[in-house]
Design a protein around this motif. Sequence first.
Motif, PDB file in Angstrom:
ATOM      1  N   SER A   1       5.795  -3.363  -7.292  1.00  0.00           N
ATOM      2  CA  SER A   1       5.173  -3.007  -6.019  1.00  0.00           C
ATOM      3  C   SER A   1       4.940  -4.246  -5.167  1.00  0.00           C
TER       4      SER A   1
ATOM      5  N   LEU B   1       6.738  -3.843  -1.607  1.00  0.00           N
ATOM      6  CA  LEU B   1       5.928  -3.388  -0.482  1.00  0.00           C
ATOM      7  C   LEU B   1       5.484  -4.554   0.388  1.00  0.00           C
TER       8      LEU B   1
ATOM      9  N   LYS C   1       0.502  -3.127   5.290  1.00  0.00           N
ATOM     10  CA  LYS C   1      -0.675  -2.372   4.840  1.00  0.00           C
ATOM     11  C   LYS C   1      -0.500  -1.728   3.479  1.00  0.00           C
ATOM     12  N   THR C   2       0.752  -1.494   3.055  1.00  0.00           N
ATOM     13  CA  THR C   2       0.976  -0.843   1.762  1.00  0.00           C
ATOM     14  C   THR C   2       0.995  -1.823   0.598  1.00  0.00           C
TER      15      THR C   2
ATOM     16  N   THR D   1       4.796   4.682   3.424  1.00  0.00           N
ATOM     17  CA  THR D   1       3.776   4.635   4.467  1.00  0.00           C
ATOM     18  C   THR D   1       3.057   5.974   4.579  1.00  0.00           C
TER      19      THR D   1
ATOM     20  N   ARG E   1       2.650   8.192   2.246  1.00  0.00           N
ATOM     21  CA  ARG E   1       1.763   8.334   1.092  1.00  0.00           C
ATOM     22  C   ARG E   1       0.492   7.502   1.285  1.00  0.00           C
ATOM     23  N   TRP E   2       0.631   6.326   1.876  1.00  0.00           N
ATOM     24  CA  TRP E   2      -0.537   5.467   2.110  1.00  0.00           C
ATOM     25  C   TRP E   2      -1.509   6.135   3.076  1.00  0.00           C
ATOM     26  N   TYR E   3      -0.995   6.724   4.148  1.00  0.00           N
ATOM     27  CA  TYR E   3      -1.861   7.410   5.112  1.00  0.00           C
ATOM     28  C   TYR E   3      -2.587   8.589   4.457  1.00  0.00           C
TER      29      TYR E   3
ATOM     30  N   ASN F   1      -5.403   7.306   2.310  1.00  0.00           N
ATOM     31  CA  ASN F   1      -6.489   6.570   2.958  1.00  0.00           C
ATOM     32  C   ASN F   1      -7.208   7.352   4.048  1.00  0.00           C
TER      33      ASN F   1
END
Length: 302
Positions: A33, A37, A40-41, A279, A281-283, A286
């Motif tokens: 990772s 990545l 932000k991720t 991205t 998935r990150w949103y 969070n």
Amino acid sequence: MDLISCYLLLVTGALSVACTMILWFPSTPSIVSGLTLYGKTTPAGDSMPLVQRVSVPKRWFTHFYILAVIWTGFWLEYALAVSYGYTSPTKWQTNALAVLTRTKPHYSWTTGMLALILIMIHVTRRCQESLFVSIFSNATMNVAHYVIGITHYIVLPLTVVSEMIGIASTRKMTSLNFDFLEITITQWAGVVIFLFCNWQQNSIAHRLASARRGATGLVHNYGHCVYRGGWFDYVSSPHFTFEVLIYLGLWLVLGVHAVTFKMLVMFVCVNQMFAAMITHRWYKANFKNYPPERRAIIPYVL
């Protein structure tokens, strides 16, 4: 297989494996990772000091576009010099380009020049945005991303000139003039798609930057938020969607026989698709009330 195709297959394959592991295998080692990545991720750096030591500021994206403007501009200027008879391809030059791609030069002068002009429009716009529009936080990317980004914008115009009659061959041409009448309907469609998507991507860049500026125009935060309205109602990363369409539009201009550029399109599609999915998935992770109907990169599909 030629040098550019080998490189593109290698980075596309490595990226596909790494992102697949990150998305669907939770036990994937953190080093994967950390090296895949960015922004932000990126995982917390404290647990990966090695990755932190080989990281550079994400704002160094600007270097990609400055180099791209200079490098693409060089090939445009060289092509014009060849067209006006101020210079001509040497045997050394054509041999060097033949190492990059072993495909016999087949782009007409009009097709090659049109593609180079479009590439110049694209990288100039990205450079202007990066220098004067985008608001970069203190996010980082590792040096591998930086090197791949630099390489990408070196390869981009080379995929055109390395298969372009008049530059990749020493064969004497009776005419090396740009002729609008040679441009086909399919190529015009590619131009329209290319320019429309550049316009949309530019609008999104201004939208993202304005979210970090206050009413006075000063930067008031470097955080992230849930964007609403326009293309954001359909996908989390519309700028990634339009990046793919920009390259597909350019592919229409170059044609289905664009062997080397086809490999570059494959890399861009894979890169943008996985970046958008990660991205997205990150949103969702969070922001508790993230719109469930929103997709990652393709409206209603993915």
